[in-house]
Design a protein around this motif. Structure first.
Motif: not given
Length: 68
Positions: A32-40, A42-55
């Protein structure tokens, strides 16, 4: 953990965990990350995802507020 902040004319939401993480660039649409980014965006915002395996994973959204 969830943090919600209103600063000036912006709403910031951050969700983080101390789980096992993942590689955001390799995620299928199933999380659902793609959908979250699309919705944010659409509201004029920005989405940032920070992750890596094991963290931890941190997802942050910044949305403009109409203060008129």
């Amino acid at each position: 953990a969830v943090r919600i902040q209103v600063r000036y004319s912006e709403l910031r939401i951050e969700i983080s965990d101390n789980g096992c993480g993942f590689a955001p660039q390799k995620v299928s649409r199933g999380l659902g990350l793609h959908d979250m980014r699309e919705r944010v965006e659409r509201l004029g915002g920005q989405l940032e995802i920070v992750s890596k395996p094991g963290a931890e994973t941190r997802i942050g959204a910044a949305l403009p507020l109409d203060v008129s």
